[in-house]
Design a protein around this motif. Sequence first.
Motif, PDB file in Angstrom:
ATOM      1  N   VAL A  32       0.858  -1.184   0.000  1.00 60.01           N
ATOM      2  CA  VAL A  32       0.000   0.000   0.000  1.00 60.01           C
ATOM      3  C   VAL A  32       0.894   1.234   0.000  1.00 60.01           C
ATOM      4  CG1 VAL A  32      -1.731   1.300   1.284  1.00 60.01           C
ATOM      5  CG2 VAL A  32      -1.845  -1.188   1.218  1.00 60.01           C
ATOM      6  N   ALA A  33       0.651   2.128  -0.964  1.00 65.46           N
ATOM      7  CA  ALA A  33       1.412   3.371  -1.050  1.00 65.46           C
ATOM      8  C   ALA A  33       0.439   4.548  -1.030  1.00 65.46           C
ATOM      9  CB  ALA A  33       2.244   3.396  -2.326  1.00 65.46           C
ATOM     10  N   ARG A  34       0.882   5.640  -0.419  1.00 68.70           N
ATOM     11  CA  ARG A  34       0.063   6.843  -0.359  1.00 68.70           C
ATOM     12  C   ARG A  34       0.556   7.831  -1.412  1.00 68.70           C
ATOM     13  NH1 ARG A  34      -2.846   7.295   4.558  1.00 68.70           N
ATOM     14  NH2 ARG A  34      -2.264   5.644   5.988  1.00 68.70           N
ATOM     15  N   PHE A  35      -0.403   8.458  -2.079  1.00 66.12           N
ATOM     16  CA  PHE A  35      -0.083   9.431  -3.113  1.00 66.12           C
ATOM     17  C   PHE A  35      -0.859  10.714  -2.862  1.00 66.12           C
ATOM     18  CE2 PHE A  35       0.423   5.282  -5.132  1.00 66.12           C
ATOM     19  CZ  PHE A  35       1.695   5.391  -5.655  1.00 66.12           C
ATOM     20  N   GLN A  36      -0.327  11.807  -3.405  1.00 66.52           N
ATOM     21  CA  GLN A  36      -1.015  13.090  -3.351  1.00 66.52           C
ATOM     22  C   GLN A  36      -0.815  13.772  -4.698  1.00 66.52           C
ATOM     23  OE1 GLN A  36       0.384  15.875  -0.387  1.00 66.52           O
ATOM     24  NE2 GLN A  36      -1.392  17.168  -0.624  1.00 66.52           N
ATOM     25  N   ARG A  37      -1.893  14.357  -5.221  1.00 63.79           N
ATOM     26  CA  ARG A  37      -1.777  15.079  -6.485  1.00 63.79           C
ATOM     27  C   ARG A  37      -2.738  16.263  -6.488  1.00 63.79           C
ATOM     28  NH1 ARG A  37      -4.540  11.008 -10.935  1.00 63.79           N
ATOM     29  NH2 ARG A  37      -6.466  10.659  -9.794  1.00 63.79           N
ATOM     30  N   HIS A  38      -2.372  17.256  -7.286  1.00 69.29           N
ATOM     31  CA  HIS A  38      -3.197  18.453  -7.438  1.00 69.29           C
ATOM     32  C   HIS A  38      -3.997  18.329  -8.724  1.00 69.29           C
ATOM     33  CE1 HIS A  38      -4.072  22.582  -8.807  1.00 69.29           C
ATOM     34  NE2 HIS A  38      -4.365  22.746  -7.527  1.00 69.29           N
ATOM     35  N   LEU A  39      -5.291  18.615  -8.645  1.00 67.99           N
ATOM     36  CA  LEU A  39      -6.172  18.563  -9.809  1.00 67.99           C
ATOM     37  C   LEU A  39      -6.782  19.954 -10.004  1.00 67.99           C
ATOM     38  CD1 LEU A  39      -7.922  15.241  -8.818  1.00 67.99           C
ATOM     39  CD2 LEU A  39      -6.187  15.518 -10.570  1.00 67.99           C
ATOM     40  N   PRO A  40      -6.554  20.593 -11.158  1.00 68.95           N
ATOM     41  CA  PRO A  40      -7.130  21.915 -11.373  1.00 68.95           C
ATOM     42  C   PRO A  40      -8.656  21.901 -11.353  1.00 68.95           C
ATOM     43  CG  PRO A  40      -5.588  21.361 -13.130  1.00 68.95           C
ATOM     44  CD  PRO A  40      -5.709  20.178 -12.253  1.00 68.95           C
ATOM     45  N   GLN A  41      -9.251  20.843 -11.930  1.00 72.07           N
ATOM     46  CA  GLN A  41     -10.707  20.703 -11.909  1.00 72.07           C
ATOM     47  C   GLN A  41     -11.026  19.212 -12.007  1.00 72.07           C
ATOM     48  OE1 GLN A  41     -12.738  23.079 -14.786  1.00 72.07           O
ATOM     49  NE2 GLN A  41     -14.748  22.589 -13.991  1.00 72.07           N
ATOM     50  N   VAL A  42     -12.036  18.762 -11.251  1.00 69.12           N
ATOM     51  CA  VAL A  42     -12.378  17.341 -11.235  1.00 69.12           C
ATOM     52  C   VAL A  42     -13.882  17.186 -11.043  1.00 69.12           C
ATOM     53  CG1 VAL A  42     -11.910  17.091  -8.763  1.00 69.12           C
ATOM     54  CG2 VAL A  42     -11.814  15.090 -10.221  1.00 69.12           C
ATOM     55  N   PHE A  43     -14.430  16.183 -11.739  1.00 71.70           N
ATOM     56  CA  PHE A  43     -15.836  15.804 -11.577  1.00 71.70           C
ATOM     57  C   PHE A  43     -15.867  14.535 -10.739  1.00 71.70           C
ATOM     58  CE2 PHE A  43     -19.459  13.197 -12.839  1.00 71.70           C
ATOM     59  CZ  PHE A  43     -20.495  14.078 -12.646  1.00 71.70           C
ATOM     60  N   VAL A  44     -16.620  14.547  -9.647  1.00 66.94           N
ATOM     61  CA  VAL A  44     -16.755  13.375  -8.781  1.00 66.94           C
ATOM     62  C   VAL A  44     -18.175  12.860  -8.922  1.00 66.94           C
ATOM     63  CG1 VAL A  44     -16.567  12.487  -6.431  1.00 66.94           C
ATOM     64  CG2 VAL A  44     -15.098  14.367  -7.173  1.00 66.94           C
ATOM     65  N   ARG A  45     -18.299  11.614  -9.385  1.00 64.79           N
ATOM     66  CA  ARG A  45     -19.623  11.027  -9.548  1.00 64.79           C
ATOM     67  C   ARG A  45     -20.223  10.739  -8.169  1.00 64.79           C
ATOM     68  NH1 ARG A  45     -22.745   8.155 -13.473  1.00 64.79           N
ATOM     69  NH2 ARG A  45     -23.754   6.374 -12.489  1.00 64.79           N
ATOM     70  N   GLY A  46     -21.505  11.014  -8.022  1.00 63.22           N
ATOM     71  CA  GLY A  46     -22.165  10.931  -6.733  1.00 63.22           C
ATOM     72  C   GLY A  46     -22.155   9.568  -6.084  1.00 63.22           C
ATOM     73  N   ASP A  47     -22.154   8.481  -6.884  1.00 60.49           N
ATOM     74  CA  ASP A  47     -22.174   7.157  -6.256  1.00 60.49           C
ATOM     75  C   ASP A  47     -20.816   6.760  -5.690  1.00 60.49           C
ATOM     76  OD1 ASP A  47     -20.971   6.749  -8.679  1.00 60.49           O
ATOM     77  OD2 ASP A  47     -22.169   5.020  -9.250  1.00 60.49           O
ATOM     78  N   ASN A  48     -19.767   7.561  -5.923  1.00 64.91           N
ATOM     79  CA  ASN A  48     -18.460   7.311  -5.321  1.00 64.91           C
ATOM     80  C   ASN A  48     -18.237   8.121  -4.051  1.00 64.91           C
ATOM     81  OD1 ASN A  48     -17.591   5.454  -7.257  1.00 64.91           O
ATOM     82  ND2 ASN A  48     -17.012   7.105  -8.641  1.00 64.91           N
ATOM     83  N   VAL A  49     -19.147   8.996  -3.728  1.00 67.63           N
ATOM     84  CA  VAL A  49     -19.011   9.853  -2.544  1.00 67.63           C
ATOM     85  C   VAL A  49     -19.482   9.088  -1.313  1.00 67.63           C
ATOM     86  CG1 VAL A  49     -19.815  11.965  -1.430  1.00 67.63           C
ATOM     87  CG2 VAL A  49     -19.293  11.968  -3.876  1.00 67.63           C
ATOM     88  N   ILE A  50     -18.619   9.036  -0.312  1.00 69.03           N
ATOM     89  CA  ILE A  50     -18.969   8.393   0.954  1.00 69.03           C
ATOM     90  C   ILE A  50     -19.426   9.435   1.965  1.00 69.03           C
ATOM     91  CG2 ILE A  50     -18.087   7.079   2.916  1.00 69.03           C
ATOM     92  CD1 ILE A  50     -16.043   5.862   1.021  1.00 69.03           C
ATOM     93  N   LEU A  51     -18.650  10.509   2.084  1.00 68.47           N
ATOM     94  CA  LEU A  51     -18.884  11.508   3.123  1.00 68.47           C
ATOM     95  C   LEU A  51     -18.449  12.872   2.609  1.00 68.47           C
ATOM     96  CD1 LEU A  51     -19.595  11.859   6.209  1.00 68.47           C
ATOM     97  CD2 LEU A  51     -17.169  11.588   6.625  1.00 68.47           C
ATOM     98  N   LEU A  52     -19.170  13.902   3.006  1.00 69.10           N
ATOM     99  CA  LEU A  52     -18.854  15.287   2.652  1.00 69.10           C
ATOM    100  C   LEU A  52     -18.876  16.138   3.896  1.00 69.10           C
ATOM    101  CD1 LEU A  52     -21.204  15.836  -0.375  1.00 69.10           C
ATOM    102  CD2 LEU A  52     -18.795  16.292  -0.407  1.00 69.10           C
ATOM    103  N   CYS A  53     -17.961  17.083   3.977  1.00 71.09           N
ATOM    104  CA  CYS A  53     -18.010  18.064   5.064  1.00 71.09           C
ATOM    105  C   CYS A  53     -17.258  19.298   4.630  1.00 71.09           C
ATOM    106  CB  CYS A  53     -17.442  17.500   6.364  1.00 71.09           C
ATOM    107  SG  CYS A  53     -15.678  17.279   6.359  1.00 71.09           S
ATOM    108  N   GLU A  54     -17.454  20.358   5.395  1.00 73.02           N
ATOM    109  CA  GLU A  54     -16.677  21.561   5.136  1.00 73.02           C
ATOM    110  C   GLU A  54     -15.246  21.307   5.579  1.00 73.02           C
ATOM    111  OE1 GLU A  54     -16.655  26.191   6.559  1.00 73.02           O
ATOM    112  OE2 GLU A  54     -18.517  25.047   6.723  1.00 73.02           O
ATOM    113  N   ALA A  55     -14.287  21.671   4.741  1.00 76.91           N
ATOM    114  CA  ALA A  55     -12.880  21.409   5.046  1.00 76.91           C
ATOM    115  C   ALA A  55     -12.422  22.316   6.180  1.00 76.91           C
ATOM    116  CB  ALA A  55     -12.016  21.652   3.820  1.00 76.91           C
ATOM    117  N   PRO A  56     -11.602  21.772   7.078  1.00 80.54           N
ATOM    118  CA  PRO A  56     -11.052  22.622   8.148  1.00 80.54           C
ATOM    119  C   PRO A  56     -10.122  23.679   7.546  1.00 80.54           C
ATOM    120  CG  PRO A  56     -10.102  20.422   8.242  1.00 80.54           C
ATOM    121  CD  PRO A  56     -11.150  20.410   7.173  1.00 80.54           C
ATOM    122  N   ARG A  57     -10.125  24.843   8.161  1.00 76.17           N
ATOM    123  CA  ARG A  57      -9.295  25.931   7.614  1.00 76.17           C
ATOM    124  C   ARG A  57      -7.863  25.789   7.996  1.00 76.17           C
ATOM    125  NH1 ARG A  57     -12.855  30.617   6.132  1.00 76.17           N
ATOM    126  NH2 ARG A  57     -14.902  29.736   6.361  1.00 76.17           N
TER     127      ARG A  57
END
Length: 139
Positions: A114-139
């Motif tokens: 298992v490896a962890r990755f991080q990447r920056h995406l200028p714009q992304v579409f997330v399909r609703g059936d892949n969403v588990i949880l949503l919240c306001e991001a901490p500042r």
Amino acid sequence: ATATATATATATAAADTKANAAADEAKPGPPFFSSELQAIAAFCVGPLQVLHNCINGSRRVKVWVRRKRGVRGTLVGSLRAFDRHTNLILYDAVENFTALVPKTCPSGKVRKKVARFQRHLPQVFVRGDNVILLCEAPR
């Protein structure tokens, strides 16, 4: 007799058409929306209200997304649009995710690690059936 029957049928059809037109005018039509945000606000009650507030307040959201089994990772970005199915459009997003990477052991066996990755995406579409949880991001 045939002309009388035809005239009666025509008069009945005309009366039915006028009655249907009057009934259609009496029904309240859909409200006219001057902008897309007002259209979104029409179904923004309950949990979707939080997303609507994030768009209006220019706040970032954190989204947990899934894979076949388990959590794939998270996305933190600015919410541009969403719908009632929780399809999301995020911009300036940072994705943190895990993936299985093949690794060759000294014995010659190929194992997956298992490896962890991080990447920056200028714009992304997330399909609703892949969403588990949503919240306001901490500042």
